[in-house]
Design a protein around this motif. Structure first.
Motif, PDB file in Angstrom:
ATOM      1  N   ALA A 115      -7.202   5.519  -1.592  1.00 52.84           N
ATOM      2  CA  ALA A 115      -6.301   6.192  -2.272  1.00 52.84           C
ATOM      3  C   ALA A 115      -6.331   5.585  -3.798  1.00 52.84           C
ATOM      4  O   ALA A 115      -5.885   4.412  -3.833  1.00 52.84           O
ATOM      5  N   GLY A 121      -6.245   5.140   4.591  1.00 48.15           N
ATOM      6  CA  GLY A 121      -5.822   5.190   3.633  1.00 48.15           C
ATOM      7  C   GLY A 121      -6.377   4.717   2.168  1.00 48.15           C
ATOM      8  O   GLY A 121      -5.711   4.063   1.419  1.00 48.15           O
ATOM      9  N   TYR A 132       3.392   7.406   6.150  1.00 49.47           N
ATOM     10  CA  TYR A 132       2.572   6.636   5.277  1.00 49.47           C
ATOM     11  C   TYR A 132       2.142   5.258   5.751  1.00 49.47           C
ATOM     12  O   TYR A 132       1.612   4.544   5.174  1.00 49.47           O
ATOM     13  N   SER A 163      -6.532   0.541  -0.186  1.00 49.92           N
ATOM     14  CA  SER A 163      -7.334   0.908   1.027  1.00 49.92           C
ATOM     15  C   SER A 163      -6.940  -0.305   2.197  1.00 49.92           C
ATOM     16  O   SER A 163      -6.498  -1.183   1.828  1.00 49.92           O
ATOM     17  N   LEU A 190      -1.692  10.500  -0.852  1.00 55.23           N
ATOM     18  CA  LEU A 190      -2.110  11.154   0.626  1.00 55.23           C
ATOM     19  C   LEU A 190      -1.068  11.679   1.116  1.00 55.23           C
ATOM     20  O   LEU A 190      -1.309  12.362   2.233  1.00 55.23           O
ATOM     21  N   ARG A 191       0.139  11.680   0.909  1.00 54.06           N
ATOM     22  CA  ARG A 191       1.354  12.359   1.523  1.00 54.06           C
ATOM     23  C   ARG A 191       2.038  13.183   1.039  1.00 54.06           C
ATOM     24  O   ARG A 191       3.173  13.579   1.521  1.00 54.06           O
ATOM     25  N   THR A 215       0.864  -1.386  -0.094  1.00 60.40           N
ATOM     26  CA  THR A 215      -0.033   0.008  -0.048  1.00 60.40           C
ATOM     27  C   THR A 215       1.016   1.347   0.048  1.00 60.40           C
ATOM     28  O   THR A 215       0.292   2.575  -0.512  1.00 60.40           O
ATOM     29  N   TYR A 216       2.235   1.267   0.244  1.00 59.02           N
ATOM     30  CA  TYR A 216       2.960   2.330   0.684  1.00 59.02           C
ATOM     31  C   TYR A 216       2.964   3.459  -0.315  1.00 59.02           C
ATOM     32  O   TYR A 216       2.776   4.336  -0.162  1.00 59.02           O
ATOM     33  N   HIS A 246      -5.888  -5.519   3.810  1.00 60.63           N
ATOM     34  CA  HIS A 246      -5.531  -4.458   2.677  1.00 60.63           C
ATOM     35  C   HIS A 246      -6.016  -4.846   1.272  1.00 60.63           C
ATOM     36  O   HIS A 246      -5.765  -5.850   1.015  1.00 60.63           O
ATOM     37  N   ARG A 278       0.062   5.222  -1.175  1.00 66.76           N
ATOM     38  CA  ARG A 278      -0.277   6.165  -0.119  1.00 66.76           C
ATOM     39  C   ARG A 278       0.457   7.361  -0.327  1.00 66.76           C
ATOM     40  O   ARG A 278       0.150   8.325  -0.024  1.00 66.76           O
TER      41      ARG A 278
END
Ligand code: COA
Length: 144
Positions: free
Chosen positions: A74, A72, A28, A53, A20-21, A12-13, A40, A16
């Motif tokens: 995204a 999370g 994250y 997500s 999102l970051r 996911t990183y 996840h 994210r």
């Protein structure tokens, strides 16, 4: 065609981080990413991961019964609006039903409230600020 399936926490990183970051000095990686109850979901287009997500067991005192928190959510910018977010949430609802969970809730960015409403969530209470990210609403959906 978009395919949705469970993915590992570390997968996911990148999404994210990118979605999102950007310019937001918050981690994250989330506490709970590796908990045994956490799952996840990723959405893939032509084998490329385009959306992520995460779903974590977490109680919110405003809601009843067994609960999960969505975190999370995204979709990569150029793939937004093609159904990845909706498909991930449909998959999550299936899994949460199998787990016999009563309620899914999240802290929703104001720009995502309409998206979550389309997935059957409602806002709860007043808008509140999360530092560096901006205004949010708590949103929820009872699954039974
Ligand atoms: C919000 C987000 C996850 C939605 O994912 P997505 O893959 O673009 O969503 P989908 O394509 O599955 O959209 C499903 C429906 O919601 C609508 N929708 C999607 N994003 C929307 C938005 N920001 N506002 C209003 N409606 C939206 C779509 O038009 C679609 O409607 P339809 O079912 O009537 O056709 C994505 O836009 C995103 O990553 N945004 C930036 C990060 C963010 O804000 N994440 C949420 C943090 S709480």
């Amino acid at each position: 065609m978009i395919e949705v399936k469970k993915i590992k926490p570390t997968e996911t990183y990148n999404v994210r981080l990118e979605v999102l970051r950007k310019n937001i000095p918050l981690p994250y990686e989330f506490k709970g990413d590796f908990d045994e109850n956490t799952f996840h979901i990723g959405a893939f287009k032509n084998n490329k991961l385009i959306a992520v997500s995460s779903y974590m067991k977490a109680e919110n005192e405003n809601f009843k019964g067994t609960q999960y928190q969505l975190r999370g959510m995204a979709t990569l910018e150029k793939f937004q609006g093609f159904g990845a977010g909706k498909l991930m949430m449909q998959k999550a609802f299936e899994i949460l039903n199998e787990l016999n969970i009563d309620c899914l809730w999240c802290n929703a960015r104001v720009i995502a409230v309409n998206f979550y409403e389309k997935q059957g969530l409602q806002t709860f209470g007043e808008k509140f600020d999360i530092k560096f990210v901006g205004d949010h609403y708590v949103m929820f959906k009872y699954l039974k």
